[in-house]
Design a protein around this motif. Structure first.
Motif: not given
Length: 660
Positions: A212-218, A246-250
């Motif tokens: 939950d604390r990681m973005s899709v990009d990450a 994608s850099y915002l989405s959980s």
């Protein structure tokens, strides 16, 4: 000397209902979107009197349908564009039937096109009740009316009249090879994309955990195997599903979407074969009328003939049922629950009355549907009465910005001696932290068929500014005539990235400029003449400033409220509320409404439990094994991708492109 009661004279025994006070529990549901409708539905079934309050003149919230008769600015926009073709008579290829103001006024408009995924179990359960099969039995999957299965998503690359690329039931193992060779990338890119999906679904996650604390990009960046193209496929999927970057989405929310879809991948989605007013909300409202013993509409205008068609149909049905009612076969007002609908009515403020087990509510009627107005034209309150007492249960099924405004008394207090709800419940205070994002929807009516007909289904304009996607409604809606390739298209174009457009929408003439910018971008992909080929008098832009989407942003789970609150008799519903669905979808909204109905039922003790079904998923261990089995092929695909990149880089160094 006793302090004067600020609500003296507002102690009606059964407000806001019209009938005599009964022994039935009374519930006010604020918001007639999917969550509010689902809650009202299940509570009426269980014998609760329900008052459904809706700020708009239509049902459905972000899924609803409205027309330009409810929007004065839409007619202004149409006049701005139509002047070039329609002033002084019909323009080239235009007929009075196509261009007249009456047609423009009744054209249906929606927040955007909508996808109905196969794993939406609670939504489909309700639709089976609203549209029953023969003898009242639930329809089979392939008999869903009025919805059409849609396995395909299409992609157009830049360059006029390019051949569309097609993906089929993404996530299904039976179409994996087809999608790998779809042309969106090299086959090895497809292998790496599926490896990333398998790794994502197979990663254990827990509520509020690392995912939950990681973005899709990450998450993708941590993948052992990925390429620029495979990462672009993830971004494309996110834009289509979330309308968010994608850099915002959980990563956890994206995982939920993927694992539910992987369990039921065929068909990838369903599309409504009619506008949602006809496909969902009119039949749903009529179904609710049949469940109650007394139905009434508090239409704020004196002329009842100005009511939208769904409300008039419900009113007629209620009158007809009343005439035919008998004690033996139909519940009458004395035994059946009361259902009262209050459109164009906003809850301005809500408080608990100190020392009493009741609420103080301030309601106001408006002159227009607030969620469809442009940013510089707010709805006007036409009637704001004194606060009233209500001693039943209240379900707030409103979006996060509206909920935060109520929690912090931003519109004023309903009771001067009561603290804001935000002080009574921290989770209500935290709703101000939740992020929402707008997306714009443009409806275009063409005079002529396109040189190359668009594919039947959702089409992504790959790499477009504003992240444009579109759907040709003539090929989907039964209400529009489809004569094959000779049919002029009726397009719904959605812009998901509107941060650069929103400031333009707030200046005079801004909406016209936005339409011109979107049309110009579309011409990079589709051949048409923006002046001659479009019926500009029917062009419609909806900025959706008042109907923004909740964003499953990284870390947002901790701020999302639960159904139950610390305020007695106050419950919440909406796609942003915590439910096992997690990801913001149609199903999340419906499920949250069912949870709210069950919470009220437990509070009142009336009726049997509300059935709530959760999506099926494959076991995590099975998905981990699947990801492990795919890794050898992914290692080969990654090596091929690296070699391909190196060869292309060397070639471009040795043979640089000539400057023109």
């Amino acid at each position: 000397m006793d302090k004067e009661d600020p609500m003296a004279g507002n102690r009606e025994s059964n407000w806001p209902f019209l009938g005599p006070r009964s022994e039935r529990p009374r519930v006010i549901v604020v918001g007639a979107g999917l969550a509010g409708m689902a809650a009202a539905h299940r509570l009426l079934e269980r014998g609760h009197d329900v008052c459904l309050i809706e700020a708009n003149a239509f049902l459905g919230g972000k899924l609803g349908t409205h027309d330009a008769r409810q929007e004065s600015y839409a007619n202004d926009l149409a006049r701005d564009f139509g002047a070039r073709a329609c002033d002084g008579g019909p323009g080239p290829g235009c007929t009075r039937e196509d261009c007249c103001a009456s047609r423009r006024g009744t054209d249906p408009h929606e927040h955007c096109y909508h996808m109905y995924l196969t794993w939406y179990r609670n939504f489909w359960d309700i639709m089976d009740e609203v549209w029953p099969g023969q003898d009242g039995q639930a329809r089979r999957l392939d008999e869903r009316v009025p919805f059409t299965p849609m396995p395909n998503i299409f992609v157009l690359r830049p360059g006029p009249d390019q051949t569309p690329l097609r993906t089929v039931n993404i996530g299904s193992p039976w179409t994996a090879l087809t999608n790998m060779f779809s042309g969106l990338g090299q086959p090895h890119d497809g292998v790496l994309f599926f490896q990333g999906m398998a790794d994502l679904i197979g990663t254990p996650s827990e509520t509020g955990g690392a995912m939950d604390r990681m973005s899709v990009d990450a998450f993708i960046a941590n993948e052992a195997f990925s390429t620029k193209t495979s990462r672009a496929l993830d971004t494309m999927t996110l834009v289509e599903a979330f309308a968010a970057a994608s850099y915002l989405s959980s990563a956890r929310s994206y995982q939920s979407l993927m694992k539910y879809g992987a369990r039921l991948p065929e068909p990838a989605m369903w599309l409504a074969a009619r506008p949602t007013e006809e496909a969902i909300f009119t039949p749903w409202l009529l179904h609710l009328v049949r469940l109650c013993g007394r139905f009434s509409i508090a239409w704020p205008e004196p002329d009842a003939t100005t009511m939208p068609a769904p409300f008039m149909a419900a009113d007629r049905l209620a009158a007809d049922l009343s005439k035919r009612a008998t004690p033996e076969d139909t519940p009458d007002a004395a035994t059946g629950p009361e259902f009262r609908l209050m459109p164009l009515t906003s809850l301005v403020a809500i408080s608990r009355v100190p020392g009493e087990a009741c609420f103080a509510l301030s309601l106001a009627t408006t002159d227009a549907s607030p969620t469809i107005l442009p940013p510089n034209q707010p709805a006007r309150l036409t009637d704001s009465g004194l606060p009233r007492r209500f001693d039943g249960q209240v379900i707030l099924a409103v979006p996060p910005p509206a909920l935060a405004a109520l929690a912090y008394d931003q519109n004023g207090k309903a009771h001067p001696d009561s603290p804001p709800l935000a002080e009574l419940d921290q989770s209500l205070a935290d709703t101000a932290r939740l992020k929402t994002a707008a997306m714009m929807s443009l409806d275009l009516y063409f005079r002529h068929p396109l040189k190359q007909r668009l594919p039947r289904g959702i089409t992504i304009l790959l790499g477009s500014n504003f992240h444009l996607t579109l759907l040709d409604n003539t090929q989907i809606w039964e209400t529009l005539r489809d004569d094959g390739p000779a049919t002029p298209p009726v397009l719904n174009v959605v812009a998901s990235d509107v941060d650069g457009l929103m400031p333009i929408a707030r200046v005079p003439g801004g909406t016209q400029r936005i339409v011109e910018m979107i049309l110009q971008e579309m011409q990079r992909y589709i051949s048409f003449d923006a002046e001659q080929d479009i019926l500009h008098c029917r062009t419609h832009l909806q900025t959706n400033v008042g109907a923004q989407l909740f964003v499953n942003e990284v870390g947002s789970w901790q701020w999302r409220p639960r159904t139950l609150t610390a305020v007695p008799d106050l419950f919440l519903a909406g796609d942003f509320c915590r439910t096992p669905i997690d990801v913001v979808t149609i199903e999340a909204a419906v499920t949250s409404g069912l949870y709210a109905a069950e919470a009220v039922r437990r509070r009142t003790g009336r009726g049997h439990p509300v059935g709530i079904r959760l999506p099926d998923t494959y076991p995590v261990a099975m998905m981990q094994a699947n990801a492990a089995a795919l890794r050898p092929a992914s290692a080969v695909a990654a090596a091929i991708a690296a070699a391909d990149t190196a060869i292309k880089s060397t070639y471009s160094t040795l043979f640089p492109p000539r400057k023109r």
